[in-house]
Structure formats: structure tokens, C-alpha cells
Scaffold this active site. Sequence first.
Site, PDB file in Angstrom:
ATOM      1  CG  ASP A   1       1.951  77.019  39.479  1.00  0.00           C
ATOM      2  OD1 ASP A   1       0.860  76.205  39.920  1.00  0.00           O
ATOM      3  OD2 ASP A   1       2.955  76.315  39.299  1.00  0.00           O
TER       4      ASP A   1
ATOM      5  CE  LYS B   1      -1.135  73.977  45.614  1.00  0.00           C
ATOM      6  NZ  LYS B   1      -0.287  73.350  43.900  1.00  0.00           N
TER       7      LYS B   1
ATOM      8  CD  GLU C   1       3.108  70.471  40.355  1.00  0.00           C
ATOM      9  OE1 GLU C   1       4.039  70.808  39.061  1.00  0.00           O
ATOM     10  OE2 GLU C   1       2.486  72.673  39.880  1.00  0.00           O
TER      11      GLU C   1
ATOM     12  CD  GLU D   1      -3.849  69.558  38.841  1.00  0.00           C
ATOM     13  OE1 GLU D   1      -2.808  70.097  39.586  1.00  0.00           O
ATOM     14  OE2 GLU D   1      -4.251  69.696  37.528  1.00  0.00           O
TER      15      GLU D   1
HETATM   16  O1  KIV Z   1      -1.697  75.968  40.479  1.00  0.00           O
HETATM   17  C1  KIV Z   1      -3.393  75.367  41.510  1.00  0.00           C
HETATM   18  O2  KIV Z   1      -3.596  75.909  41.290  1.00  0.00           O
HETATM   19  C2  KIV Z   1      -3.366  74.346  42.149  1.00  0.00           C
HETATM   20  C3  KIV Z   1      -4.312  74.124  42.256  1.00  0.00           C
HETATM   21  C4  KIV Z   1      -4.934  73.332  40.701  1.00  0.00           C
HETATM   22  C5  KIV Z   1      -4.434  72.645  43.056  1.00  0.00           C
HETATM   23  O3  KIV Z   1      -2.193  73.813  42.394  1.00  0.00           O
END
Ligand code: KIV
Length: 275
Positions: free
Chosen positions: A44, A112, A114, A181
Site C-alpha cells: 500500500d 499482507k 499489519e 519493519e
Molecule cells: O507497503 C509496503 O511497501 C510495505 C513494505 C514496506 C513492507 O508494506
Amino acid sequence: MHKSVYDIIKKKKDGQKISAITSYDYTLGSLCDKAGIDILLVGDSAGMVMLGYENTIPVTMEQMCMFTEAVSRARNNALLVADLPFMSYQASIEDAIKNSGMLIKSGADAVKLEGGNSMVKTISAIVDIGIPVMGHIGLQPQTTMLSQGYKVQGKTKDSAIKLIQDAKEIEEAGAFSIVLEMVSHEVAQMISETVSIPTIGIGSGVGCDGQILVVQDLLGMFEKIKPKFAKRYLNLNDDILKALENYKKDVESGVFPAQENWFSMDNDELTKLRN
Ligand code: KIV
């Protein structure tokens, strides 16, 4: 045949490092895939590097699906993971499942999201319906970044213990890997040694099982934020700017287009036309 989540997990078991990179479009996505990178992440972060937002908050499912479709047309080799954007999974497990499904329909192999302990039920519900999930802890651009800014995570004993516990719970929930991160490198290494699934670090040191960078950072194309951890392999901005300035000069002076850049009529037809 492109890589599967099992190929990524196997790399950790075999002691091999995992390469990952963000991708948002067909052209750069094709190059990342051709380079043999293991994981392409439609992050994102597209909101910032592709759409010019201040942060990732405004990114929508529609935008993520469009970027995912573009990269899926480019990918032949890598595993394709797509980010669930802000508020596409936090309000309810139903939202999380429905929106994960949309990303899979757009061409992703996995999603993915968070969050640590608070996201465990959501992760296991998505995994239960057969969609592989990658976790993401440490600095979380959708939440911690807003309250704390770009702050390294896991610098105190208590915050380190919380990160290690979160990682274990994400593994138990069935995630196939975890992004770490901006986690202090000692804690990132401890997490990588504690969980059996691969950790993919960004700004978290060499102890992680793999590394990810934003492709524009790596190529030197994004000037707004220059994180210390983002190694620049090129300074494309300078080269692109020079090329564009040269094009402008050539157009203004009539050097471009030259004969090799245009098309001509058949001579007989031209004579007929003139007559
Ligand atoms: O959105 C993104 O680019 C990410 C990476 C930094 C892992 O989540």
C-alpha cells in the site's frame, strides 16, 4: 510455474535468504520478476510512491486491486503478495475475508496485513478459508507510523518482548511469513530464530530471513522520504530528468524527430497527391 508460499518457507528451512521487492505496475513488475526476485509485494506504499499521498491511509481496495492486476500480468516467477489497505480488514473479520478474496481474484497469491496480537483472529480466519497471509509488525505505516512517526521499534526490553510474542502468535495463527519493519536488529534476529516461518526485514538488519525494499527507493526514484535503510542501487531520478530535459531541447531546436523517427508516403502516391 511461479513460486508458492511453500517455496518461500522452504528457503528458510534450507538456510537460503529470501529477496522481496514492492511492485505496482506492469513495466517495473516485469523487470523485478525477470531479475528472479522471490516475492513481489503490491504494497500500500503505492499510495505514496505511485499516487502522491502523504501516507498509506487514503489507499482504497479498488486502487490495490488495480495495481495487483497490473503486476499479476507481469509476473511469471515470483510469489505475488498484495497489501490489505487501511480499514479493509480492521472493522470486521467479514471485511477481512471479503477483501482478501478480492485481492486473490485480482491475481495475488497471498495477502499482507499489519498488526500483532490484535490481528490474530483475523489472520486465522483468512488462513482458514485457504488464503495465505503474511503478517507485518514493528513499524506499521497504517497505525504506529501515524502516532509515533518513523521510530525504530523494539529498542526496550518490554517492547522487544511484545514484538517476540506478537510474532509467535502470528505464526500460531497460520501466517506463512512476517514482515519486520524498522525493528532493532537484535530483536529482529531473535524473532527470526524463534519462529519457524520466514521473517522479511525492512530496516531490521541482516538477521532476518529475507529483505524487502520499495522499488522506487532502490532505484533512486523517490525523493520525498529517504530512509537510512533503503540502499540506493541507482540514481534514476537524475538520469530520467536529464533525458527529459534533452528531449525538450531537441523538440524546441527541431533535432527531434529525425528522419529515422517518422514515416513516409509512397513516392508515386505523393506525386499524385501533389498533382
Ligand atoms: O507497503 C509496503 O511497501 C510495505 C513494505 C514496506 C513492507 O508494506
